[in-house]
Design an enzyme around this catalytic site. Structure first.
Site, short mmCIF file in Angstrom:
data_model
loop_
_atom_site.label_atom_id
_atom_site.label_comp_id
_atom_site.label_asym_id
_atom_site.label_seq_id
_atom_site.Cartn_x
_atom_site.Cartn_y
_atom_site.Cartn_z
N GLU A 1 40.10 29.24 36.79
CA GLU A 1 41.42 29.82 36.97
C GLU A 1 41.90 29.50 38.38
O GLU A 1 41.15 29.69 39.35
CB GLU A 1 41.40 31.35 36.80
CG GLU A 1 41.36 31.79 35.36
CD GLU A 1 41.43 33.30 35.24
OE1 GLU A 1 41.61 33.78 34.12
OE2 GLU A 1 41.31 34.01 36.27
N TYR B 1 45.46 33.51 41.70
CA TYR B 1 46.57 34.37 41.27
C TYR B 1 47.58 34.63 42.39
O TYR B 1 48.71 35.00 42.13
CB TYR B 1 46.05 35.74 40.82
CG TYR B 1 45.21 35.80 39.59
CD1 TYR B 1 44.94 34.69 38.79
CD2 TYR B 1 44.67 37.03 39.19
CE1 TYR B 1 44.16 34.79 37.66
CE2 TYR B 1 43.90 37.14 38.05
CZ TYR B 1 43.64 36.03 37.29
OH TYR B 1 42.87 36.14 36.16
N GLN C 1 37.04 33.34 25.42
CA GLN C 1 37.92 32.23 25.75
C GLN C 1 37.15 30.92 25.96
O GLN C 1 37.66 29.85 25.65
CB GLN C 1 38.75 32.59 26.98
CG GLN C 1 39.74 33.71 26.68
CD GLN C 1 40.26 34.42 27.92
OE1 GLN C 1 39.80 34.16 29.03
NE2 GLN C 1 41.20 35.32 27.73
N ARG D 1 36.16 33.56 43.98
CA ARG D 1 36.96 34.24 45.00
C ARG D 1 37.66 35.38 44.29
O ARG D 1 38.50 35.17 43.41
CB ARG D 1 37.97 33.29 45.65
CG ARG D 1 38.86 33.98 46.67
CD ARG D 1 39.84 33.02 47.36
NE ARG D 1 40.85 33.81 48.03
CZ ARG D 1 42.04 34.13 47.51
NH1 ARG D 1 42.38 33.68 46.31
NH2 ARG D 1 42.88 34.88 48.18
N GLN E 1 32.04 36.37 33.04
CA GLN E 1 31.26 35.48 33.87
C GLN E 1 30.04 36.17 34.50
O GLN E 1 29.96 37.39 34.58
CB GLN E 1 32.14 34.89 34.97
CG GLN E 1 33.12 33.84 34.47
CD GLN E 1 34.40 34.44 33.90
OE1 GLN E 1 34.53 35.65 33.73
NE2 GLN E 1 35.36 33.57 33.60
N ASP F 1 39.71 38.19 42.57
CA ASP F 1 41.13 38.49 42.38
C ASP F 1 41.39 39.99 42.39
O ASP F 1 42.55 40.41 42.27
CB ASP F 1 41.62 37.89 41.06
CG ASP F 1 40.83 38.42 39.87
OD1 ASP F 1 41.23 39.45 39.30
OD2 ASP F 1 39.80 37.82 39.52
N GLU G 1 36.51 29.87 40.28
CA GLU G 1 37.80 30.53 40.12
C GLU G 1 38.44 30.96 41.44
O GLU G 1 37.76 31.48 42.33
CB GLU G 1 37.65 31.79 39.25
CG GLU G 1 37.17 31.50 37.85
CD GLU G 1 37.26 32.72 36.97
OE1 GLU G 1 38.16 32.77 36.12
OE2 GLU G 1 36.44 33.65 37.14
N HIS G 2 39.77 30.74 41.52
CA HIS G 2 40.68 31.40 42.46
C HIS G 2 40.62 30.91 43.90
O HIS G 2 41.14 31.60 44.79
CB HIS G 2 40.47 32.93 42.45
CG HIS G 2 40.53 33.56 41.11
ND1 HIS G 2 41.53 33.31 40.22
CD2 HIS G 2 39.69 34.44 40.50
CE1 HIS G 2 41.30 34.01 39.11
NE2 HIS G 2 40.20 34.69 39.25
#
Length: 624
Positions: A519, A522, A226, A459, A180, A461, A497-498
């Site tokens: 995503e 996590y 991906q 954010r 990214q 991880d 994400e996150h």
């Protein structure tokens, strides 16, 4: 290799194993008004208008001198993921490298490589511009992947691929193995294939997505990427794709009739686009910024028939800011009618940079970064038409900010124009990583008629803080990634994400997203920490209950609850059930921990650990 589809693989945590200590590198600079060629030595030549970390190359300079400067920066930046150094290397029109001595560039973190031509064909690099896998374990010999190859930019050049002197595997393509916050724009590549994965370093390994726009490309090996968005470009061919490959207005794009095998989503034209502003020098050697105009229902490159349509602003109409400038100084210049060019570096922002005038351009070089101080909103854009923010990264600070970038104070209280949308191009967000970060919302769009052309809202991880997952959940707090309240907002390349509640909330009507990648976080410690009232978890993409019209093309929500693998999320996507809200080619996938029970609104089976790395697809919602 070009005919096969690389299998999906479990997505490991992006946590680095030991960050290298990196020395700062100060390079020569250019005088902004004359664009005088820079000399590669001495390295400390003083700060001029573009600051100490912008280097301008002239084609008359020896290849060895240019190569040495670029190699030194790559050595400093290749592992400097959480560092504060920022660099831009700009190439005046001409040819660089020869058949016998090609210029082979490797690009590290927070580095921009850009040509200064009016057209990408004005700057020719005989050689390569590449990014390889990084090997994060066992002294740089194992865990080789591209998952954390973030924050770098390449634009406005022609690359005649020349691999002279490289080994057999490296000679097979120009490698760009990234994830990214990595932008490819205005490129013309010939001479060999472009590979978006590095199959030479420990074979095909993970890579997590990226963005191409306004480029004419050879055959592209997508490989183990991906997800990917290619917009308004030309490709000679495209092979492979793991989960989610989207093409919008791309001549030569593959057909998507067999979705999900291969997992292609293809739009013949892009409904709304605007290319990113770019620096160029005219025939007199004067520096300008070209500001492309917005276009509707287009395909192919913008520069095929001459200069990209738009307007030219002389650099003298910009205030050239450096990190030591106060926000007060910057705001005074904006109020006086200047546009804003942010030179590379990290800017501490204790009060908002206020963009109030229509058609103002804010252009960052070398991933210029605005860091919130004392809970500020670092960048506040009024609800006026035509503002462009491009090439800027915004970091949350130690005290919680209500928002990191706000466009419009309130929905319905601003002015906007469908033909001249406020545009965000390559604007990136980070909460946590290099330091503690806190924000309620990262990106808030209240204005109507806004175009988001490639953003990563992250954010973190992983980072240098040394937190456990539970400590990170309680310390690096980011509730919402992107909140879209305005009507007629379009996003081309939305990566979020996150975040700890909804990653994206889309409340405005008549919105369009072309490629969405998400995503889920996590790090929730328990299911109780990941509850939306009585509902287990928050969807990765939420369309507001009152929305009547919305279109989403090519989207994925992924789950990797490494802190507590027993956690469930009820739906990857949550949307109102109305005929005008349409989702096209969406999916969820399990990355080895946690469960998403359904793809959208109770439709679609679970993405659980019985099918790690195997997407659960819904081709159309609602079903035709």
């Amino acid at each position: 290799m070009h005919g096969s589809r690389y299998p999906a693989r479990p997505h490991p945590s992006r946590r680095l194993i030991g960050l290298a200590m990196v020395l700062g590198l100060v390079l020569t600079t250019v005088t902004a008004t004359t664009v005088t060629a820079a000399a590669a030595s001495p390295p400390h030549s003083g700060t001029r208008d573009f600051g100490p970390n912008v280097t301008v190359f002239d084609p008359s300079m020896p290849v060895s001198q240019i190569q040495a400067a670029l190699d030194a920066t790559h050595a400093a930046q290749v592992n400097n993921e959480m560092g504060t150094n920022r660099y831009a290397f700009l190439f005046k029109p001409g040819t660089y490298g020869t058949a016998e001595r090609p210029l082979q560039i490797k690009v590290g973190y927070y580095t921009e490589i850009a040509g200064l031509g009016a057209s990408p064909t004005d700057v020719v690099i005989n050689g390569k511009v590449e990014v390889y896998n990084r090997c994060l374990a066992d002294g740089g010999t194992s865990n080789c992947l591209a998952l954390v190859n973030f924050w770098r930019t390449l634009s406005n050049v022609s690359i005649n691929v020349n691999s002279a002197g490289q080994d057999g595997c490296r000679s097979t393509a120009n490698f760009w193995a990234v994830s990214q916050a990595v932008s490819l724009r205005r490129l013309n590549i010939t001479g060999a294939n472009l590979s978006l994965m590095d199959y030479c370093t420990a074979g095909p390994q993970y890579a997590s997505g990226g963005f191409i726009a306004d480029s004419k490309l050879p055959s592209v090996n997508n490989g183990s990427q991906q997800q990917w968005l290619t917009r308004n470009s030309e490709v000679a061919g495209w092979s492979n794709g793991v989960w989610n490959q989207v093409f919008s207005g791309v001549v030569g794009a593959p057909n998507d009739a067999a979705f999900p095998n291969p997992p292609y989503t293809t739009l013949a034209t892009t409904p709304l686009s605007r290319e990113k502003p770019y620096l160029f020098v005219d025939a007199k050697g004067t520096a300008n910024v070209r500001v492309p105009s917005a276009q509707k229902n287009t395909s192919g490159v913008s520069w095929a028939n001459g200069m990209t349509p738009g307007r030219t602003i002389p650099l003298s109409d910009f205030y050239i800011a450096k990190p030591s400038d106060s926000v007060k100084t910057i705001n005074v210049q904006l109020a006086l009618g200047k546009n804003l060019l942010l030179t590379p570096g990290v800017y501490d922002i204790a009060r908002s940079i206020e963009v109030r005038r229509p058609n103002t351009v804010v252009l960052g070089l070398g991933h210029a970064t605005l860091t919130a101080v004392d809970g500020s909103i670092p960048l506040d854009v009024a609800g006026v038409p035509g503002v462009i923010v491009a090439g800027v990264t915004i970091d949350a600070g130690l005290k919680e900010s209500p928002v990191l970038l706000r466009v419009g104070k309130q929905h319905g209280h601003g002015l906007s124009q469908a033909s001249n949308p406020t545009t965000l191009s390559d604007v990136y967000f980070r909460v946590g990583g290099p330091h503690v970060g806190k924000a309620n919302i990262a990106l808030e769009v209240n204005s109507d008629n806004v175009l988001i052309d490639h953003t990563w809202v992250w954010r973190g991880d992983h980072g240098v803080e040394g937190f456990t997952d539970t400590q990170r959940w309680n310390t690096n707090t980011g509730r919402y990634g992107a909140v879209i309240n305005g009507d007629n907002v379009t996003a081309t390349g939305l990566f979020v994400e996150h975040f700890q509640r909804y990653n994206t909330v889309w409340n405005g009507d008549k919105g369009t997203t072309i490629l969405y990648q998400n995503e889920l976080p996590y790090d929730p410690p328990t299911q109780a920490d990941w509850m939306n009232g009585d509902v287990e978890g928050y969807a990765g993409y939420k369309v507001g209950d009152l929305v009547k019209n919305h279109n989403l093309y090519g989207a994925g929500v992924y789950v990797f609850n490494q802190n507590n693998p027993s956690i469930h999320t009820e739906n990857g996507f949550e949307v109102p059930q109305t005929p005008g809200v349409k989702l096209h080619h969406i999916m969820t996938v399990n990355l080895s921990a946690g469960t998403i029970d359904h793809v959208v609104n109770g439709v679609g089976g679970p993405a659980d650990t019985t099918k790690i790395g195997q997407p659960v697809y819904v081709a159309e919602y609602p079903a035709p």
